[in-house]
Structures are given as structure tokens and as C-alpha cells.
Design a protein around this motif. Structure first.
Motif, PDB file in Angstrom:
ATOM      1  N   PHE A  30      -7.966 -10.514  -4.262  1.00 17.12           N
ATOM      2  CA  PHE A  30      -7.521 -10.677  -2.865  1.00 17.12           C
ATOM      3  C   PHE A  30      -7.927  -9.672  -1.835  1.00 17.12           C
ATOM      4  O   PHE A  30      -8.229  -9.819  -0.506  1.00 17.12           O
ATOM      5  N   VAL A  31      -7.922  -8.250  -2.063  1.00 17.49           N
ATOM      6  CA  VAL A  31      -8.471  -7.324  -1.189  1.00 17.49           C
ATOM      7  C   VAL A  31      -9.825  -7.598  -1.127  1.00 17.49           C
ATOM      8  O   VAL A  31     -10.411  -7.606   0.120  1.00 17.49           O
ATOM      9  N   ILE A  77      -0.803  -1.675   0.134  1.00 10.97           N
ATOM     10  CA  ILE A  77      -0.107  -2.943   0.770  1.00 10.97           C
ATOM     11  C   ILE A  77       0.626  -2.546   1.715  1.00 10.97           C
ATOM     12  O   ILE A  77       0.658  -3.021   2.908  1.00 10.97           O
ATOM     13  N   ARG A  78       1.564  -1.514   1.605  1.00  9.67           N
ATOM     14  CA  ARG A  78       2.484  -0.865   2.708  1.00  9.67           C
ATOM     15  C   ARG A  78       1.576  -0.553   3.965  1.00  9.67           C
ATOM     16  O   ARG A  78       1.948  -0.821   4.974  1.00  9.67           O
ATOM     17  N   ALA A  79       0.494   0.089   3.609  1.00  6.60           N
ATOM     18  CA  ALA A  79      -0.396   0.692   4.798  1.00  6.60           C
ATOM     19  C   ALA A  79      -0.704  -0.768   5.700  1.00  6.60           C
ATOM     20  O   ALA A  79      -0.987  -0.550   6.919  1.00  6.60           O
ATOM     21  N   CYS A  80      -1.392  -1.613   5.049  1.00 12.88           N
ATOM     22  CA  CYS A  80      -2.025  -2.715   5.378  1.00 12.88           C
ATOM     23  C   CYS A  80      -0.979  -3.582   6.345  1.00 12.88           C
ATOM     24  O   CYS A  80      -1.070  -4.016   7.260  1.00 12.88           O
ATOM     25  N   ASP A  84      -2.222   0.019   9.431  1.00 11.77           N
ATOM     26  CA  ASP A  84      -2.726   1.191   9.546  1.00 11.77           C
ATOM     27  C   ASP A  84      -3.824   1.609   8.496  1.00 11.77           C
ATOM     28  O   ASP A  84      -3.648   1.596   7.269  1.00 11.77           O
ATOM     29  N   TRP A  85      -4.782   1.092   9.149  1.00  4.98           N
ATOM     30  CA  TRP A  85      -6.184   0.852   8.184  1.00  4.98           C
ATOM     31  C   TRP A  85      -6.786   2.062   7.703  1.00  4.98           C
ATOM     32  O   TRP A  85      -7.299   2.050   6.724  1.00  4.98           O
ATOM     33  N   GLN A  86      -6.658   3.369   8.398  1.00  3.80           N
ATOM     34  CA  GLN A  86      -7.023   4.657   8.053  1.00  3.80           C
ATOM     35  C   GLN A  86      -6.022   4.822   7.121  1.00  3.80           C
ATOM     36  O   GLN A  86      -6.566   5.346   5.627  1.00  3.80           O
ATOM     37  N   GLU A  87      -4.933   4.795   6.900  1.00  2.00           N
ATOM     38  CA  GLU A  87      -3.969   5.221   5.626  1.00  2.00           C
ATOM     39  C   GLU A  87      -4.536   4.022   4.586  1.00  2.00           C
ATOM     40  O   GLU A  87      -4.415   4.675   3.373  1.00  2.00           O
ATOM     41  N   ALA A  88      -4.533   2.870   4.658  1.00  2.00           N
ATOM     42  CA  ALA A  88      -4.895   1.986   3.607  1.00  2.00           C
ATOM     43  C   ALA A  88      -6.095   2.397   2.967  1.00  2.00           C
ATOM     44  O   ALA A  88      -6.393   2.258   1.818  1.00  2.00           O
TER      45      ALA A  88
END
Length: 118
Positions: A30-31, A77-80, A84-88
């Protein structure tokens, strides 16, 4: 995929590692599929079989690694979901590092054990 995670929860993995591995592969695909970079697609396709092999090996040796992997995926998943792409990216890097560490630990401990018995 999120329905599987929500419905079954982490405790289901203790009873059914095959289900975990199926979700794990689905998550990684998926990613990768969500990424528009063809270079990443090509490289992931080249390493996918070996990566899955190591996932099975580390997961079969350490139930804690299965739990940690599940939590690492949730952090990504939570960051996405927060966009929040930097956190992801940070969480994905941490997941890759932990996976690499577990794989190397498996390889080196297996090599050490083999050299003692040969």
C-alpha cells in the motif's frame, strides 16, 4: 486495510502470525503503491521477496518484534492521516532502522550459533 487493523487488533497476531504477515505485506505494498516514484517501485520489487523472508524470520523468533512492527506501522499511519509527512517520514525511517537492527541481530546470532556447532 485499516478495517483489518481495527477489527482484529494487535492481540490477534499472537494467535495467527500468518494473518500478521499478510497484513504486513499488504501495508508495505500500500505504501509503495501510493508513492509516485518509479525508482522506489522498481527497487522495492527487487527486494520484496528477501524483505518478506526476513520479516518472517524475525517475527517467528520474536513476538515482541511483531508487536513493535504493528505499533511502528500505526505510528506511520497516524502521521499520514494528519497529513504530517515529515513525521511520517521520520516514523518510516525509525521502522526501517528497527527492522534492519532485528534482521542483523538474527543473522549475526545465527552465524555465531552455527560457528560454535560446526
Amino acid at each position: 486495510m485499516s478495517d483489518h487493523i481495527h477489527d482484529r487488533g494487535c492481540t490477534a497476531f499472537h494467535n495467527n502470525n500468518d494473518y500478521f504477515y499478510e497484513l504486513d505485506t499488504e501495508f508495505h505494498n500500500f505504501v509503495v503503491d501510493a508513492c509516485p516514484n518509479t525508482y522506489i517501485h522498481q527497487n522495492y520489487n527487487m527486494i520484496q521477496t528477501q524483505a518478506e523472508r526476513f520479516r518472517y524470520m524475525t517475527g517467528n523468533i520474536s513476538e515482541k518484534r511483531l508487536d513493535d512492527t504493528f505499533q511502528e506501522h500505526l505510528d506511520i499511519i497516524r502521521a499520514c492521516l494528519r497529513n504530517d509527512w515529515q513525521e511520517a517520514a521520520k516514523q518510516m525511517s525509525a521502522h526501517l532502522e528497527e527492522s534492519k537492527r532485528a534482521t542483523f541481530q538474527l543473522i549475526f546470532s545465527s552465524t555465531s550459533a552455527q560457528s560454535l556447532t560446526v
